[in-house]
Design an enzyme around this catalytic site. Sequence first.
Site, PDB file in Angstrom:
ATOM      1  N   ASP A  86       0.860  -1.180   0.000  1.00 55.47           N
ATOM      2  CA  ASP A  86       0.000   0.000   0.000  1.00 55.47           C
ATOM      3  C   ASP A  86       0.899   1.234   0.000  1.00 55.47           C
ATOM      4  OD1 ASP A  86       1.008   0.095   2.542  1.00 55.47           O
ATOM      5  OD2 ASP A  86      -0.918  -0.040   3.553  1.00 55.47           O
ATOM      6  N   ASP A 139      -8.510  -7.256  -0.207  1.00 51.52           N
ATOM      7  CA  ASP A 139      -7.642  -7.588   0.926  1.00 51.52           C
ATOM      8  C   ASP A 139      -8.349  -7.158   2.189  1.00 51.52           C
ATOM      9  OD1 ASP A 139      -7.008  -4.570   0.521  1.00 51.52           O
ATOM     10  OD2 ASP A 139      -6.143  -5.065   2.457  1.00 51.52           O
ATOM     11  N   CYS A 172     -14.947 -27.883   5.883  1.00 47.84           N
ATOM     12  CA  CYS A 172     -13.650 -27.330   5.497  1.00 47.84           C
ATOM     13  C   CYS A 172     -12.598 -28.432   5.526  1.00 47.84           C
ATOM     14  CB  CYS A 172     -13.268 -26.201   6.461  1.00 47.84           C
ATOM     15  SG  CYS A 172     -11.658 -25.465   6.126  1.00 47.84           S
ATOM     16  N   CYS A 201      -9.313 -27.835   5.423  1.00 53.49           N
ATOM     17  CA  CYS A 201      -8.008 -27.235   5.697  1.00 53.49           C
ATOM     18  C   CYS A 201      -7.225 -28.082   6.698  1.00 53.49           C
ATOM     19  CB  CYS A 201      -8.146 -25.782   6.179  1.00 53.49           C
ATOM     20  SG  CYS A 201      -8.419 -25.584   7.943  1.00 53.49           S
ATOM     21  N   CYS A 226      -8.840 -28.068  10.220  1.00 53.22           N
ATOM     22  CA  CYS A 226     -10.106 -28.801  10.346  1.00 53.22           C
ATOM     23  C   CYS A 226      -9.929 -30.312  10.200  1.00 53.22           C
ATOM     24  CB  CYS A 226     -11.127 -28.268   9.345  1.00 53.22           C
ATOM     25  SG  CYS A 226     -11.658 -26.584   9.747  1.00 53.22           S
ATOM     26  N   HIS A 236      -7.104 -21.513   9.649  1.00 58.12           N
ATOM     27  CA  HIS A 236      -8.450 -21.890   9.188  1.00 58.12           C
ATOM     28  C   HIS A 236      -9.154 -20.717   8.497  1.00 58.12           C
ATOM     29  CE1 HIS A 236     -12.556 -23.036   8.784  1.00 58.12           C
ATOM     30  NE2 HIS A 236     -12.861 -21.916   9.425  1.00 58.12           N
TER      31      HIS A 236
HETATM   32 ZN   LIG Z   1     -10.653 -25.201   8.211  1.00 60.81          ZN
END
Ligand SMILES: [Zn+2]
Length: 368
Positions: A92, A278, A316, A318, A321, A347
């Site tokens: 930025d 973002d 999820c 991920c 998870c 997560h």
């Molecule tokens: Zn997750």
Amino acid sequence: MSLEFNVLATTAAGGRRAEMRLAHQTVQTPVFMPVGTAGTVKAVTQDVLERLGAEIILGNTYHLYLRPGHEAIRRMGGLHRFMSWPHALLTDSGGFQVFSLSQLRKVTDEGVKFRSHLDGSSHFFTPEHSMDVQIALGADIAMAFDECTEYPADRKRAEESLRLTMAWARRSLDYHSAHRDEVPWREEFEGRRQSLFGIVQGGMYGDLRRESAERLVEMGFDGYAIGGLSVGEPRELTLEVISEVLPLLPKDKPRYVMGVGYPDEIEQYARMGVDMMDCVLPTRAARHGLLFTSEGRLNIKGRQYAEDQGPPDAACACMVCRRYSRAYLRHLMQAGEALSGILNSIHNLAYYLGIMERVRGSLQAARD
Ligand SMILES: [Zn+2]
């Protein structure tokens, strides 16, 4: 060559699936960019970011300028090398933090005088200086120096702020055009250049936003951002400004809405034709124990999770998870363990990046 933007598919609603070719990485858009304020996405290692599929992250010019200093980073080969992130980076302009964090600001047409929030030392930022700092950091995408108009702002204040931002955009562009090849990686990536985006401001006034967009497009940037949103205004107003500005921006250049948003917002904006977003929300909320899941927000501190052996989000896949339970995450939070912020952040980022992956898939599929 600065960035190349190839639109692969568009929908009737304006959504686009595209590839943005930057010096360090080709980025699949629409994309959500994790925020790496001080050269780190808080609590998440670069290895994990790669495993999550992040292709581009943000660095904050104001923070890196104050500590460790842009000249030190330049001497170490630029921000990519310093933080060991070989993929795309966007910095930025420093403007937002100068206005939100620093003390005793004095704004003139020339620039902004401010005191560091770290040690009270005195600094002066101009559009030219912001470009110098961003060129030293060497991100793939730099941002024009702007004043983020606060909310609410009356008409006169928004007009004055816009006048400043437009003059600063011109000066940012002129200086950047003359110096963009001084990035630390110029020899390593011969022929590739740092890109510069202009920032549309104008408060919540439709005609000022239009004027801002038209003037920036006339100047000719590599991409266009819509700034000054998510500053406390109601969500309908955020949507209104985005809807007003998007049609005025060139179809063959990336469009970036800065600082948004909640999971449903990023999906909505991506489907309207916003290519980049973002927000600190997924990582900041994670450190406070707030998880975003397919079933809504989950506050992991809740008593009801004390012996809940289910994953944070059953839908999820991920790495958090797949491995840990709600009970364990709650325990880490209660015990003040460092791992708590790490796992929650991973997560939440996986959730945000997953939304964008799904949106990209459906934009691609809607091609015909
Ligand atoms: Zn997750």
